[in-house]
Write a protein that holds these residues in place. Structure first.
Motif: not given
Length: 387
Positions: A127-154
């Motif tokens: 599903g690819g990736c788009d403009r993500m964000a990182i948690a303030p503690d640096g442990r997790r990223l919320y990564v959108p699929s590329f204009e898709g249906p979901h966000w992936r938690v990484v």
């Protein structure tokens, strides 16, 4: 739309790298008891305007803010096979807590060590990736699929997938709240801003509907207000995050909409100054950045600044003294004047919609800005007075 009565009162209350990258001064130990001197660097991803390599080539370009944004070095990212186009960078995020820099393309997410400049891992996801964000503690990223249906938690340490959050909205832009308790998810095909709880990895609230599908957006530090671009609007709207209601519809005065080269909407780029007094807004057709005073409602348009190309993004330095439109100028936020222009090692004019400021002390990252111009009055006493 101008709120009155209880809504107006509610709104008014809510406003309320490598050793080569760093100069030798950063690597020296400070005198006993003295704090390490700080240095400020702007990290700019390229290609950061679609896949246009003419605006800076391929890599992470590092500029020394303390030396008038002098080009320092280029950190390699992805090879470009012969006959293929470069992958455009979709997002850039940094964590001072872990000393890592992350970037996405439509295919992948990669992690770079800020001390060595080396790529730690490079992962492709279905599903690819788009403009993500990182948690303030640096442990997790919320990564959108590329204009898709979901966000992936990484997992930010390994790149492993931990969970998915499905909205079906054409996932696109992501902001972590400054306290890490909420994540804001905007899709290209929805007028609703989703609010997720990262402890549950689930959507727990929505803001809107806004007048059209949401494009870039930002929030204040207290996470009470969302400022959003929407399709077909030269201007922005304001939503109350707590109630979910739309409070303001703001249009740019004195300028007309027109055809744009990219993004398909008149205003693609919005940022709140760290002190939360102003909104800076992109206007592609007119090649302007418009400034609005948001200390009282409705917002008041106070300035319009010409830039050298069509802006598609804007953000700020951590201290709020400089604005960074995607067109490559550095603007003084007090005087509204251009104080520098970004050029690479060949003298080529640099443009990018993906950039962050990182502050180093003693050779280590100590603070990092967000690619979105978010308000900071609820974080650490507001804009960084040390900068």
């Amino acid at each position: 739309m101008i709120p009155t009565g209880r809504v107006a009162r509610s709104l008014a209350a809510a406003i309320g790298g490598a050793a080569i990258v760093l100069s030798a001064g950063l690597s020296r130990s400070p005198a006993l008891g003295a704090p390490a001197p700080e240095r400020h660097f702007l990290y700019v991803a390229s290609p950061g305007v679609r896949n246009y390599v003419e605006y800076g080539g391929v890599g992470i370009l590092v500029f020394d803010r303390d030396a008038g944004y002098r080009f320092v070095k280029r950190i390699p990212t992805f090879d470009v096979p012969a006959g293929l186009a470069a992958e455009n960078v979709k997002g850039l995020a940094a964590s001072a807590a872990t000393g890592r820099l992350y970037l996405t393309t439509p295919k992948r997410l990669a992690a770079i060590d800020l001390s060595s400049g080396k790529m730690l891992w490079n992962r492709e996801y279905e599903g690819g990736c788009d403009r993500m964000a990182i948690a303030p503690d640096g442990r997790r990223l919320y990564v959108p699929s590329f204009e898709g249906p979901h966000w992936r938690v990484v997992d930010a340490a390994t790149g492993d997938s931990l969970a998915t959050v499905v909205t079906g909205a054409g996932s696109h832009n992501t902001i972590f709240g400054l306290d890490g308790r909420r994540v804001y998810l905007a899709g290209l095909r929805s007028p609703l801003l989703a609010v997720a709880d990262p402890h549950q990895d689930a959507v727990v609230a929505q803001v809107g509907p806004f007048a059209n599908s949401i494009r870039p957006f930002t929030i204040n530090g207290a996470e009470t207000l969302a400022f959003v671009n929407v399709n077909d609007l030269l201007g922005f709207e304001i939503g109350d995050i707590r109630s979910g209601k739309v409070l303001q519809h703001v249009e740019v005065g004195g300028y007309a909409k027109g055809p744009v080269k990219r993004h398909g909407c008149p205003s693609h780029g919005i940022a709140l100054t760290p002190d939360e007094k102003e909104i800076w807004l992109a206007d592609a057709f007119n090649k302007r950045v418009h400034v609005f005073d948001v200390t009282a409602m409705p917002p008041r348009q106070v300035a319009s600044i010409a830039v050298r190309d069509e802006p598609g993004w804007v953000t700020f330095s951590l201290d709020g003294r400089h604005a960074y439109p995607s067109t490559g100028e550095v603007l003084d936020t007090a005087t509204r004047q251009v104080v520098a222009t970004l050029t690479d090692e060949t003298g080529r004019a640099v443009q990018s919609e993906k950039l962050v400021e990182i502050v180093f002390a003693g050779g280590k990252a100590v603070r990092a800005s967000d690619q979105f111009g978010v308000g900071r009055m609820a974080c650490c006493g507001g804009p960084d007075a040390r900068d």
